[in-house]
Design an enzyme around this catalytic site. Structure first.
Site, PDB file in Angstrom:
ATOM      1  N   HIS A 129      55.359  34.551  44.554  1.00 45.15           N
ATOM      2  CA  HIS A 129      55.917  34.876  43.234  1.00 45.15           C
ATOM      3  C   HIS A 129      57.329  34.289  43.131  1.00 45.15           C
ATOM      4  O   HIS A 129      57.732  33.769  42.077  1.00 45.15           O
ATOM      5  CB  HIS A 129      55.950  36.399  43.066  1.00 45.15           C
ATOM      6  CG  HIS A 129      55.833  36.859  41.657  1.00 45.15           C
ATOM      7  ND1 HIS A 129      55.681  38.186  41.311  1.00 45.15           N
ATOM      8  CD2 HIS A 129      55.847  36.197  40.482  1.00 45.15           C
ATOM      9  CE1 HIS A 129      55.608  38.297  39.997  1.00 45.15           C
ATOM     10  NE2 HIS A 129      55.708  37.111  39.476  1.00 45.15           N
ATOM     11  N   HIS A 187      49.905  40.267  52.087  1.00 49.22           N
ATOM     12  CA  HIS A 187      50.526  41.043  51.006  1.00 49.22           C
ATOM     13  C   HIS A 187      51.958  40.542  50.748  1.00 49.22           C
ATOM     14  O   HIS A 187      52.313  40.206  49.615  1.00 49.22           O
ATOM     15  CB  HIS A 187      50.545  42.524  51.394  1.00 49.22           C
ATOM     16  CG  HIS A 187      51.166  43.418  50.368  1.00 49.22           C
ATOM     17  ND1 HIS A 187      50.431  44.187  49.493  1.00 49.22           N
ATOM     18  CD2 HIS A 187      52.469  43.663  50.050  1.00 49.22           C
ATOM     19  CE1 HIS A 187      51.243  44.859  48.704  1.00 49.22           C
ATOM     20  NE2 HIS A 187      52.489  44.554  49.018  1.00 49.22           N
ATOM     21  N   GLU A 188      52.748  40.514  51.811  1.00 53.06           N
ATOM     22  CA  GLU A 188      54.148  40.104  51.635  1.00 53.06           C
ATOM     23  C   GLU A 188      54.251  38.640  51.225  1.00 53.06           C
ATOM     24  O   GLU A 188      55.145  38.252  50.476  1.00 53.06           O
ATOM     25  CB  GLU A 188      54.952  40.372  52.920  1.00 53.06           C
ATOM     26  CG  GLU A 188      55.028  41.838  53.329  1.00 53.06           C
ATOM     27  CD  GLU A 188      55.454  42.780  52.212  1.00 53.06           C
ATOM     28  OE1 GLU A 188      56.188  42.356  51.294  1.00 53.06           O
ATOM     29  OE2 GLU A 188      55.041  43.953  52.242  1.00 53.06           O
ATOM     30  N   HIS A 203      53.958  38.290  47.521  1.00 51.83           N
ATOM     31  CA  HIS A 203      55.267  38.471  46.873  1.00 51.83           C
ATOM     32  C   HIS A 203      56.096  37.192  47.004  1.00 51.83           C
ATOM     33  O   HIS A 203      56.753  36.761  46.058  1.00 51.83           O
ATOM     34  CB  HIS A 203      56.040  39.611  47.548  1.00 51.83           C
ATOM     35  CG  HIS A 203      55.602  40.986  47.161  1.00 51.83           C
ATOM     36  ND1 HIS A 203      55.455  41.392  45.850  1.00 51.83           N
ATOM     37  CD2 HIS A 203      55.308  42.077  47.927  1.00 51.83           C
ATOM     38  CE1 HIS A 203      55.077  42.669  45.822  1.00 51.83           C
ATOM     39  NE2 HIS A 203      54.984  43.099  47.063  1.00 51.83           N
TER      40      HIS A 203
END
Length: 672
Positions: free
Chosen positions: A472, A465-466, A469
């Site tokens: 991105h 999940h992290e 990010h």
């Protein structure tokens, strides 16, 4: 010499952590605010006619050193804080708020911006420049540029108060978490808890110069106890301590702060011409209005409730077999784990040896390589803020792409949870593409003298999940720093993170890295298949829990009047009634440690986790239908990630997918 005021003469101009002392921060902020004010004055008092270049663009590139020092300081305040840093934060926050207010209320500067904005149709701007112009103008209007002098002063005071109170809320929540620990000397009280976890509890006890075992409210310590402890009284005591965080009337109590923060936000919204704070926030989100958010949350609530109720009935049956007639919230994780074991023959502790942290990280690095052509290499010539941190150079086709800091283990000065953050944004200036410095921070169990750091499957998904990010930020390829990477609409920002989690459930990918840390044996095929099938396990319950937080958040920011005559607890119970599947304990409340909305940026935005789930389910379905490593779709997805906030997110999504996202994709994934 103050290293924060010098040009960073380091590899990739990385942050000079090892040279920075606490006494450097405040003077650096004071000096850099003055420097940034001078830059703004030069733009404001430019004798030439206002143009996009000398006004809008000049502003986008102003205050770079102040931004970098702010990123360093506030990231350290989250990941490696202490009393002194927290004290400095109390001085720095108002200083930055005042600086920000001065800019947003600078009439002469706004006049120049408005001048450019009013002639935008006559300008030949590209799409990104147009977005920057619109966002800059809107940012000023939303910061009170159109208010009269008296109201501007009121807004400035509200912003100042909010920054201090939000900071205090977070400090209280952290102090309250750190204040509690459970010391146990009799091993029998810990029956059911796996040996590897007990080793960790022993290490934690030694750190406090105690014999036996210590359990804290830090996630890697608290969760295993709630999952495996057969001792129901212990689970109850821990859950009570966790639920009392900043809600016990003591020095770290947050109840009054909640009321003050919510009231100030309402005042701010009204001053700016909005009905409530949610209206103000949602104008700048994909969702656009509170009505649309409530409609979205309630539609999911209606669909998920029957599934959630059925799941709880299954847990009740298991509890009854143990002689428990009144299953409580502190029993949930324990019996959910039992049921998961029964249904899928999956035991987190049995799986953990197959998920060594280093191997999971290798897998996520490899996935980024396969999808986006990135390569990762650990480097040791970059300064770090703590010895636990590891640093990686990221390249693409041999060219430097980004710097990555990985900080994985809990410690006293680190707040709970997991997050991605940035020390430096990407941007393009003077023909150079200045690359980002990204950090991933988690709280995974530390290695012991006998065992490496082994992750639960939930922690595996957390790392993915992290890292979503982080990608991105890493892939950012925009002109301006304030449109780069994760600088997107808030309800779009969770798409990349939640999207990447999907890979954790794909058998063909899992087989590449789920290997026993001692034997190298691949996780048996039947376990991998069961793990894949378990993706929607307790999905109804988890959905209702998320919806409860979303509805509570929206209630705080649309019904401030209703809160005034109620306690925080009464308000919380009332607003989450439709989502609560267990009796509420009068001694506990979630709101006083709900840092996402009272300290973080999720106020009137918590719904965005579910909103982004629709996007990620829909996006991953596209891959599933065409191959999970499909290079053509990955190339289109890379464009979406690298574009940051340069386009409207729905437009970005449609360019990638060929259509708008469908809520059915989420419902299909969750409930079949």
């Amino acid at each position: 010499m103050n290293p924060l005021l010098e040009k960073f003469n380091t590899k990739y101009t990385s942050s000079p952590f090892e040279e920075i002392k606490e006494e450097h921060y405040l003077p650096a902020f004071q000096e850099l605010v003055k420097t940034s004010e001078k830059e703004i004055d030069e733009i404001t008092n430019n004798s030439e006619e206002p143009t996009f270049e000398n006004t809008i663009e000049a502003m986008a590139f102003s205050g770079e050193q102040l931004d970098r020092v702010s990123n360093i300081f506030f990231n350290i305040n989250s990941a490696e804080t202490n009393d002194e840093i927290q004290k400095i934060a109390q001085e720095v926050s108002p200083l930055l708020t005042e600086f920000s207010s001065k800019i947003s209320q600078n009439e002469k500067l706004f006049e120049r911006i408005k001048n450019v904005y009013d002639q935008k149709n006559a300008l030949t701007l590209n799409e990104e420049q147009e977005m920057l112009l619109n966002e800059t103008y809107k940012g000023f209007v939303r910061s009170g540029a159109l208010l009269n002098e008296e109201d501007k002063k009121k807004l400035e005071k509200i912003n100042m108060d909010l920054s201090i109170k939000s900071l205090q809320f977070g400090q209280n929540a952290l102090a309250s978490t750190n204040a509690y620990f459970k010391h146990i000397t009799n091993k029998d009280e810990l029956k059911g808890i796996p040996e590897a976890i007990l080793q960790q509890y022993e290490e934690d006890a030694k750190e406090k110069d105690l014999e036996g075992y210590v359990i804290t409210l830090q996630y890697p310590s608290y969760l295993p106890a709630m999952t495996y402890a057969e001792n129901r009284e212990l689970r109850k005591e821990l859950a009570l301590a966790n639920g009392k965080k900043s809600f016990d009337g003591g020095e770290f109590d947050n109840q009054n702060l909640i009321k003050e923060i919510v009231k100030l936000r309402q005042e701010k919204a009204e001053l700016l011409g909005y009905k409530n704070y949610a209206d103000f926030v949602l104008e700048e989100r994909m969702a656009q209005s509170p009505a649309k958010v409530f409609e979205f949350l309630n539609e999911l609530l209606e669909k998920a409730t029957p599934y959630a109720q059925k799941e709880i009935e299954e847990l009740k049956s298991l509890a009854k077999a143990d002689g428990i007639e009144d299953i409580q919230s502190y029993d949930h994780t324990f019996y959910a784990e039992k049921l998961r074991k029964q249904k899928f023959d999956i035991d987190d502790e049995e799986l953990k040896p197959y998920f060594q942290l280093e191997k999971v990280q290798e897998a996520v690095f490899g996935l980024a390589g396969k999808l986006f052509g990135l390569e990762f290499k650990e480097i040791t010539d970059v300064q770090k803020y703590h010895q636990d941190v590891k640093t990686y150079e990221i390249t693409e086709n041999g060219n430097y792409k980004a710097l990555l800091y990985a900080d994985y283990h809990p410690r006293k000065g680190k707040r709970a949870g997991a997050w991605m953050t940035s020390y430096k944004n990407q941007y393009k200036q003077d023909g150079e593409n200045s690359r980002p410095h990204i950090s991933v921070v988690c709280n995974f169990t530390k290695p012991t003298k006998d065992t490496p750091s082994l992750l639960t499957f939930q922690e595996v998904t957390t790392l993915f999940h992290e890292f979503g990010h982080a990608l991105h930020g890493v892939l950012a390829d925009t002109q301006y720093p304030n449109l780069s990477g994760t600088s997107v609409k808030w309800d779009f920002v969770e798409l990349p993170s939640q999207f990447l989690e999907n890979y954790c459930y794909e058998p063909e990918f899992l087989k590449t890295f789920a290997k026993h840390y001692q034997t190298g044996e691949i996780l048996p095929t039947e376990k991998i298949e069961k793990l894949s099938q378990s993706k929607s396990f307790m999905e109804g319950y988890q959905t209702l829990r998320q919806l409860g937080f979303g509805l509570l958040d929206m209630a705080y920011h649309t019904e401030v009047g209703a809160l005034e005559n109620k306690t925080v607890k009464a308000f919380e119970v009332e607003k989450t009634a439709a989502t609560n599947l267990y009796p509420s304990n009068p001694e506990t409340a979630a709101s006083p440690s709900f840092s996402h909305i009272f300290q973080g940026g999720y106020s009137a935005g918590y719904y965005s986790y579910k909103w982004a789930e629709v996007l990620d389910a829909d996006a991953f379905q596209y891959f599933k239908e065409n191959g999970i490593f499909n290079p053509d779709i990955a190339a289109k997805y890379k464009v979406l990630l690298s574009s940051g906030g340069t386009k409207n997110p729905m437009e970005l999504y449609k360019n990638f997918r060929g259509r708008e996202p469908k809520v059915e994709s989420l419902l299909k994934r969750a409930f079949g």
